[in-house]
Design an enzyme around this catalytic site. Structure first.
Site, PDB file in Angstrom:
ATOM      1  N   GLY A 279     -83.623  -7.663  27.121  1.00  0.00           N
ATOM      2  CA  GLY A 279     -84.886  -7.233  26.542  1.00  0.00           C
ATOM      3  C   GLY A 279     -85.269  -8.105  25.368  1.00  0.00           C
ATOM      4  O   GLY A 279     -84.420  -8.813  24.797  1.00  0.00           O
TER       5      GLY A 279
ATOM      6  N   GLN B  88     -89.021  -9.936  17.372  1.00  0.00           N
ATOM      7  CA  GLN B  88     -87.948 -10.932  17.517  1.00  0.00           C
ATOM      8  C   GLN B  88     -88.473 -12.347  17.704  1.00  0.00           C
ATOM      9  O   GLN B  88     -87.706 -13.304  17.647  1.00  0.00           O
ATOM     10  CB  GLN B  88     -87.041 -10.573  18.703  1.00  0.00           C
TER      11      GLN B  88
ATOM     12  N   CYS C  55     -77.604  -7.905  20.782  1.00  0.00           N
ATOM     13  CA  CYS C  55     -79.028  -8.145  20.508  1.00  0.00           C
ATOM     14  C   CYS C  55     -79.230  -9.631  20.246  1.00  0.00           C
ATOM     15  O   CYS C  55     -78.425 -10.254  19.555  1.00  0.00           O
ATOM     16  CB  CYS C  55     -79.442  -7.336  19.286  1.00  0.00           C
ATOM     17  N   LEU C  56     -80.306 -10.200  20.781  1.00  0.00           N
ATOM     18  CA  LEU C  56     -80.556 -11.641  20.593  1.00  0.00           C
ATOM     19  C   LEU C  56     -80.746 -11.997  19.110  1.00  0.00           C
ATOM     20  O   LEU C  56     -80.523 -13.142  18.723  1.00  0.00           O
ATOM     21  CB  LEU C  56     -81.795 -12.079  21.389  1.00  0.00           C
TER      22      LEU C  56
ATOM     23  N   HIS D  81     -83.362   0.618  22.675  1.00  0.00           N
ATOM     24  CA  HIS D  81     -83.081  -0.546  21.824  1.00  0.00           C
ATOM     25  C   HIS D  81     -84.377  -1.279  21.463  1.00  0.00           C
ATOM     26  O   HIS D  81     -84.606  -1.610  20.296  1.00  0.00           O
ATOM     27  CB  HIS D  81     -82.110  -1.481  22.559  1.00  0.00           C
ATOM     28  N   GLU D  82     -85.234  -1.514  22.464  1.00  0.00           N
ATOM     29  CA  GLU D  82     -86.482  -2.263  22.201  1.00  0.00           C
ATOM     30  C   GLU D  82     -87.446  -1.439  21.350  1.00  0.00           C
ATOM     31  O   GLU D  82     -88.112  -1.975  20.463  1.00  0.00           O
ATOM     32  CB  GLU D  82     -87.150  -2.697  23.504  1.00  0.00           C
TER      33      GLU D  82
ATOM     34  N   HIS E 150     -86.614  -1.674  17.795  1.00  0.00           N
ATOM     35  CA  HIS E 150     -87.135  -2.911  17.184  1.00  0.00           C
ATOM     36  C   HIS E 150     -88.550  -2.715  16.659  1.00  0.00           C
ATOM     37  O   HIS E 150     -88.901  -3.223  15.596  1.00  0.00           O
ATOM     38  CB  HIS E 150     -87.181  -4.045  18.215  1.00  0.00           C
TER      39      HIS E 150
HETATM   40 CO    CO Z   1     -82.481  -6.418  20.087  1.00  0.00          CO
END
Ligand code: CO
Length: 169
Positions: free
Chosen positions: A46, A51, A88-89, A130-131, A134
């Site tokens: 995701g 991000q 997470c990226l 999770h998204e 963010h």
């Molecule tokens: Co993330």
């Protein structure tokens, strides 16, 4: 088109307030394909707009061969509990076991602004949570214990310093 890159913690944009998407036009479609591209190139499941430095309520998820576009998403119901390791990226090399609901009901809009309701379970429910976190400025490490959060912070600070040294050489 603008050249976006993945923002890594502690980049302040990850904590910014996000604005709802209110234009459902070709610019939104272009942005969604760009986000898909960046997510896939970075092996992510995701990716949320903050991000890549955009304070918008927008995210993409790719799971089991299906692409999801989350526009102005909202969790309207959640049920049960599940624990699983998550990454997470924006936190390279950081992982932790995180409690999430087992099932959720999520409402969002599609590229044309039409309301969509989904009831994902298990891993997909986790990805949605999770998204959506963010979009509310809530990050992976906010789910960690204070000690684990500190360790993760130090690890990322070290990484940042190493990269600065590499650049200076
Ligand atoms: Co993330």
């Amino acid at each position: 088109m603008h050249n976006y890159s993945i923002r890594v913690y502690p980049d302040p944009v990850l904590r910014n307030e996000t604005l709802p998407v209110d234009r459902f036009d070709h610019e939104l479609a272009d942005l969604l394909s760009k986000m898909e591209e960046i997510m896939i190139a970075n092996d992510g499941v995701g990716l949320a707009a903050p991000q890549i430095g955009l304070s918008l309520r927008l995210a993409v998820i790719f799971y089991e061969g299906k692409m999801y576009h989350l526009i102005n998403p909202e969790i309207i119901e959640s049920e049960g509990e599940d624990v699983m390791e998550e990454g997470c990226l924006s936190f390279p090399g950081i992982y932790g076991k995180i409690h999430r609901p087992l099932k959720i009901t999520v409402r969002f809009q599609d590229e044309e602004g039409r309301e969509t309701i989904l009831k994902p379970e298990g891993f997909l429910a986790r990805a949605f949570c999770h998204e959506i976190d963010h979009l509310n400025g809530k990050l992976l490490i906010d789910h960690f214990s204070p000690m684990k959060k500190n360790l993760a912070r130090k690890k990322l600070q070290r990484r940042q310093k190493e990269q600065e040294l590499d650049r200076d050489e």
